[in-house]
Motif scaffolding. Sequence first.
Motif, PDB file in Angstrom:
ATOM      1  N   SER A 286       0.813  -1.218   0.000  1.00  0.00           N
ATOM      2  CA  SER A 286       0.000   0.000   0.000  1.00  0.00           C
ATOM      3  C   SER A 286       0.854   1.278   0.000  1.00  0.00           C
ATOM      4  CB  SER A 286      -0.975   0.003   1.165  1.00  0.00           C
ATOM      5  OG  SER A 286      -0.292  -0.144   2.389  1.00  0.00           O
ATOM      6  N   LEU A 287       1.953   1.313   0.722  1.00  0.00           N
ATOM      7  CA  LEU A 287       2.791   2.505   0.785  1.00  0.00           C
ATOM      8  C   LEU A 287       3.454   2.771  -0.567  1.00  0.00           C
ATOM      9  CD1 LEU A 287       4.051   4.849   2.319  1.00  0.00           C
ATOM     10  CD2 LEU A 287       5.872   3.286   3.047  1.00  0.00           C
ATOM     11  N   VAL A 288       4.082   1.761  -1.170  1.00  0.00           N
ATOM     12  CA  VAL A 288       4.769   1.992  -2.450  1.00  0.00           C
ATOM     13  C   VAL A 288       3.766   2.208  -3.587  1.00  0.00           C
ATOM     14  CG1 VAL A 288       6.935   0.896  -1.810  1.00  0.00           C
ATOM     15  CG2 VAL A 288       5.141  -0.480  -2.855  1.00  0.00           C
ATOM     16  N   ILE A 289       2.568   1.650  -3.464  1.00  0.00           N
ATOM     17  CA  ILE A 289       1.521   1.935  -4.453  1.00  0.00           C
ATOM     18  C   ILE A 289       1.156   3.416  -4.386  1.00  0.00           C
ATOM     19  CG2 ILE A 289      -0.934   1.583  -4.954  1.00  0.00           C
ATOM     20  CD1 ILE A 289      -0.506  -1.402  -4.285  1.00  0.00           C
ATOM     21  N   MET A 290       0.967   3.926  -3.178  1.00  0.00           N
ATOM     22  CA  MET A 290       0.634   5.340  -2.995  1.00  0.00           C
ATOM     23  C   MET A 290       1.770   6.234  -3.505  1.00  0.00           C
ATOM     24  SD  MET A 290      -0.649   7.184   0.521  1.00  0.00           S
ATOM     25  CE  MET A 290       0.896   6.821   1.353  1.00  0.00           C
ATOM     26  N   GLN A 291       3.020   5.867  -3.199  1.00  0.00           N
ATOM     27  CA  GLN A 291       4.167   6.660  -3.633  1.00  0.00           C
ATOM     28  C   GLN A 291       4.296   6.650  -5.161  1.00  0.00           C
ATOM     29  OE1 GLN A 291       7.166   4.627  -1.342  1.00  0.00           O
ATOM     30  NE2 GLN A 291       7.017   6.072   0.362  1.00  0.00           N
ATOM     31  N   SER A 292       4.072   5.498  -5.769  1.00  0.00           N
ATOM     32  CA  SER A 292       4.185   5.393  -7.225  1.00  0.00           C
ATOM     33  C   SER A 292       3.066   6.154  -7.926  1.00  0.00           C
ATOM     34  CB  SER A 292       4.163   3.917  -7.652  1.00  0.00           C
ATOM     35  OG  SER A 292       5.295   3.249  -7.146  1.00  0.00           O
ATOM     36  N   ARG A 293       1.861   6.022  -7.434  1.00  0.00           N
ATOM     37  CA  ARG A 293       0.732   6.745  -8.040  1.00  0.00           C
ATOM     38  C   ARG A 293       0.909   8.250  -7.919  1.00  0.00           C
ATOM     39  NH1 ARG A 293      -4.135   2.743  -6.203  1.00  0.00           N
ATOM     40  NH2 ARG A 293      -3.846   1.261  -7.913  1.00  0.00           N
ATOM     41  N   ALA A 294       1.497   8.697  -6.819  1.00  0.00           N
ATOM     42  CA  ALA A 294       1.748  10.130  -6.648  1.00  0.00           C
ATOM     43  C   ALA A 294       2.702  10.661  -7.717  1.00  0.00           C
ATOM     44  CB  ALA A 294       2.322  10.400  -5.253  1.00  0.00           C
ATOM     45  N   CYS A 295       3.508   9.787  -8.280  1.00  0.00           N
ATOM     46  CA  CYS A 295       4.455  10.170  -9.334  1.00  0.00           C
ATOM     47  C   CYS A 295       3.918   9.871 -10.739  1.00  0.00           C
ATOM     48  CB  CYS A 295       5.784   9.450  -9.123  1.00  0.00           C
ATOM     49  SG  CYS A 295       6.594   9.927  -7.591  1.00  0.00           S
ATOM     50  N   GLY A 296       2.688   9.406 -10.835  1.00  0.00           N
ATOM     51  CA  GLY A 296       2.076   9.183 -12.134  1.00  0.00           C
ATOM     52  C   GLY A 296       2.195   7.786 -12.695  1.00  0.00           C
ATOM     53  N   PHE A 297       2.655   6.845 -11.897  1.00  0.00           N
ATOM     54  CA  PHE A 297       2.744   5.460 -12.346  1.00  0.00           C
ATOM     55  C   PHE A 297       1.459   4.730 -11.963  1.00  0.00           C
ATOM     56  CE2 PHE A 297       7.096   6.915 -11.879  1.00  0.00           C
ATOM     57  CZ  PHE A 297       7.628   6.561 -13.115  1.00  0.00           C
ATOM     58  N   PRO A 298       0.978   3.799 -12.797  1.00  0.00           N
ATOM     59  CA  PRO A 298      -0.329   3.194 -12.553  1.00  0.00           C
ATOM     60  C   PRO A 298      -0.408   2.318 -11.311  1.00  0.00           C
ATOM     61  CG  PRO A 298       0.712   2.176 -14.473  1.00  0.00           C
ATOM     62  CD  PRO A 298       1.569   3.330 -14.052  1.00  0.00           C
TER      63      PRO A 298
END
Length: 136
Positions: free
Chosen positions: A75-87
């Motif tokens: 959940s943390l890395v998903i949130m971090q990645s989405r914040a940078c525009g990655f799906p």
Amino acid sequence: MNGPDKKNKRTLLVIACALFVFAIVWLVVLESTSYTRMVCRRINGFGYHLTPNDLYLKGYGDGTSIDEVLDEDLSLVIMQSRACGFPAETGKTGRVELMLWNMDDKRVMVIWLTDREPQLVFIEDSATGETRPIGE
């Protein structure tokens, strides 16, 4: 026995040079359209200077998903990645690859791809295991 005459030598030299130039152009075209080059361009949009040579493939699997490979809370890395525009579609099934970039002695950029598309991209502290989004 005599070797080829001057005309044949020139012809062979011209053909060899043409093949060499074609090979270089082909290499440049393949390199510029590779998926690793695309990943680097996308990450470099955050101010980095990553090249395909900096990346190394840590592992991969076919017909699987990032969730199945890791089997942990993302959940943390998903949130971090989405914040940078990655799906961050960790449940997407396909060819999963893990690419790493050793940024320095303390930080590693982790890039999870599914079917050659970056899904999770984040920076991990090598000593503590803490993660943070790229571009900070």
